[in-house]
Design an enzyme around this catalytic site. Structure first.
Site, PDB file in Angstrom:
ATOM      1  N   THR A 167       0.818  -1.213   0.000  1.00  0.00           N
ATOM      2  CA  THR A 167       0.000   0.000   0.000  1.00  0.00           C
ATOM      3  C   THR A 167       0.852   1.262   0.000  1.00  0.00           C
ATOM      4  O   THR A 167       0.547   2.224  -0.686  1.00  0.00           O
ATOM      5  CB  THR A 167      -0.928   0.023   1.243  1.00  0.00           C
ATOM      6  OG1 THR A 167      -1.652  -1.208   1.278  1.00  0.00           O
ATOM      7  CG2 THR A 167      -1.900   1.175   1.203  1.00  0.00           C
ATOM      8  N   ASP A 186      11.490  -6.853   2.245  1.00  0.00           N
ATOM      9  CA  ASP A 186      11.203  -5.804   3.238  1.00  0.00           C
ATOM     10  C   ASP A 186      11.253  -6.296   4.683  1.00  0.00           C
ATOM     11  O   ASP A 186      11.805  -5.625   5.561  1.00  0.00           O
ATOM     12  CB  ASP A 186       9.853  -5.121   2.943  1.00  0.00           C
ATOM     13  CG  ASP A 186       8.671  -6.079   2.927  1.00  0.00           C
ATOM     14  OD1 ASP A 186       8.885  -7.312   2.867  1.00  0.00           O
ATOM     15  OD2 ASP A 186       7.529  -5.596   2.978  1.00  0.00           O
ATOM     16  N   GLU A 227       8.819 -16.449   3.968  1.00  0.00           N
ATOM     17  CA  GLU A 227       7.481 -15.929   3.607  1.00  0.00           C
ATOM     18  C   GLU A 227       6.435 -16.482   4.578  1.00  0.00           C
ATOM     19  O   GLU A 227       5.586 -17.304   4.225  1.00  0.00           O
ATOM     20  CB  GLU A 227       7.144 -16.290   2.156  1.00  0.00           C
ATOM     21  CG  GLU A 227       7.889 -15.457   1.126  1.00  0.00           C
ATOM     22  CD  GLU A 227       7.468 -13.985   1.146  1.00  0.00           C
ATOM     23  OE1 GLU A 227       6.348 -13.679   1.585  1.00  0.00           O
ATOM     24  OE2 GLU A 227       8.289 -13.144   0.733  1.00  0.00           O
ATOM     25  N   GLU A 229      -1.798 -14.774   5.764  1.00  0.00           N
ATOM     26  CA  GLU A 229      -2.142 -13.369   5.526  1.00  0.00           C
ATOM     27  C   GLU A 229      -3.554 -13.182   4.975  1.00  0.00           C
ATOM     28  O   GLU A 229      -4.084 -12.098   5.018  1.00  0.00           O
ATOM     29  CB  GLU A 229      -1.087 -12.660   4.660  1.00  0.00           C
ATOM     30  CG  GLU A 229      -1.045 -13.020   3.217  1.00  0.00           C
ATOM     31  CD  GLU A 229      -0.118 -12.072   2.434  1.00  0.00           C
ATOM     32  OE1 GLU A 229       0.936 -11.691   2.960  1.00  0.00           O
ATOM     33  OE2 GLU A 229      -0.469 -11.759   1.287  1.00  0.00           O
TER      34      GLU A 229
END
Ligand SMILES: [Zn+2]
Length: 314
Positions: free
Chosen positions: A14, A104, A149, A171
């Site tokens: 986002t 990230d 992940e 998620e």
């Protein structure tokens, strides 16, 4: 004299966050933009806005699977626009400083180890709780070179497909995107909630902050959404604890703001599921940097790589 500042970039599903960060992890200046639209142009503009003459380099943390050797992103389910783009070359050409690329959440884990909540732990797992859920693992004091992940760990083998190709990924139940989707579905079905009144009546603009605020005001639907997402996160935490028995799990990202309901529920659920001895020896704590963990981490990456004399791209 060594250059004591680096630029850290956190490119998420986002937001695009860019910060000028000192070697000690202090943020000097930061900006935030939407990560939709022309990614490389936004990146270059943001760096230009924030840079100063003497920077050691630029660290880029991107949500997704990273091809470190070629400076590209193999796959990013929440940010398809970056797949295959040579981010490093574009930045290197314009600014002529070393540029490093990392996942990230891996970068955020490194930042916590260097100057944040992970300083005193040798083995910990960091989770970024935002649009998606990312993971980074510190093992024996260093960043473990694996994809981690964790957001795509399946917690429901029979569920709908995730954009990554798996089904029932963590998620899809515990992230900001999952909470918003749940709120929209329930409101569309006519469930009573004060969420209907937020965002000038447009339920499609609801944010996790709106849900948390409504929950604090006693809104039943909002409380249930946060608790449900928290329980799912707890399943993920129990799996992490049972597999890796870390000393700590550090939680970063925007959703950490909803700690009192969402994370508390997750900790309760994990305590019911994980091996008792393992659960009792893990500390579940917030990041030192909140939603800036990614930019601090990306800047830490620059200092670490330069210290180790590792050239960009390898
Ligand atoms: Zn997935």
């Amino acid at each position: 004299m060594s250059k004591k500042y680096a630029i850290g970039i956190d490119l998420g599903g986002t937001n695009l966050r860019v910060a000028l960060v000192s070697e000690g992890g202090e943020i000097i200046r930061k900006i935030r933009k939407s990560s939709s639209g022309g990614i490389l142009d936004s990146l270059l503009e943001s760096i230009e806005e924030i840079r100063q003459d003497e920077i050691a380099g630029i660290g880029v943390g991107v949500a997704g699977i990273i091809d470190r050797k070629n400076g590209r992103v193999f796959s990013s389910p929440n940010l398809r626009a970056v797949e295959g783009i040579d981010l490093l070359q574009g930045i290197e050409r314009k600014f002529n400083v070393p540029v490093f690329l990392e996942n990230d959440a891996n970068a955020a884990a490194l930042g916590e180890k260097v100057s944040g909540a992970g300083k005193n732990f040798e083995n910990f797992v960091l989770l970024t709780l935002g649009t998606g859920i990312g993971g980074g693992i510190i093992h024996k004091g260093g960043l473990l070179d694996v994809s981690a992940e964790i957001g795509h760990m399946s917690i429901n083998a029979e569920a709908e497909k995730c954009p990554c190709g798996n089904t029932g990924c963590l998620e899809n139940y515990a992230s900001a995107r999952a909470m918003i989707a749940r709120a929209v579905t329930m409101l569309e079905k006519g469930t009573e909630s004060i969420l209907k009144e937020c965002c000038k009546g447009s339920i499609y603009k609801i944010t996790p902050e709106d849900i948390y605020k409504a929950a604090l005001e006693g809104d039943t639907l909002s409380r249930e959404i946060l608790r449900e997402a928290g329980r799912a996160l707890g399943v993920g935490l129990a799996n992490i604890i049972n597999i890796l028995s870390p000393e700590a799990i550090i939680l970063a990202g925007g959703l950490v703001g909803a700690w009192n309901i969402y994370v508390q529920e997750a900790i309760r659920e994990a305590s019911r599921r994980a091996f008792k001895d393992l659960f009792d020896s893990v500390k579940i704590i917030p990041s030192s940097f909140g939603d800036a963990a990614g930019v601090v981490g990306a800047a830490s990456l620059v200092f670490m790589k330069l210290e180790e004399n590792i050239p960009p791209r390898f």
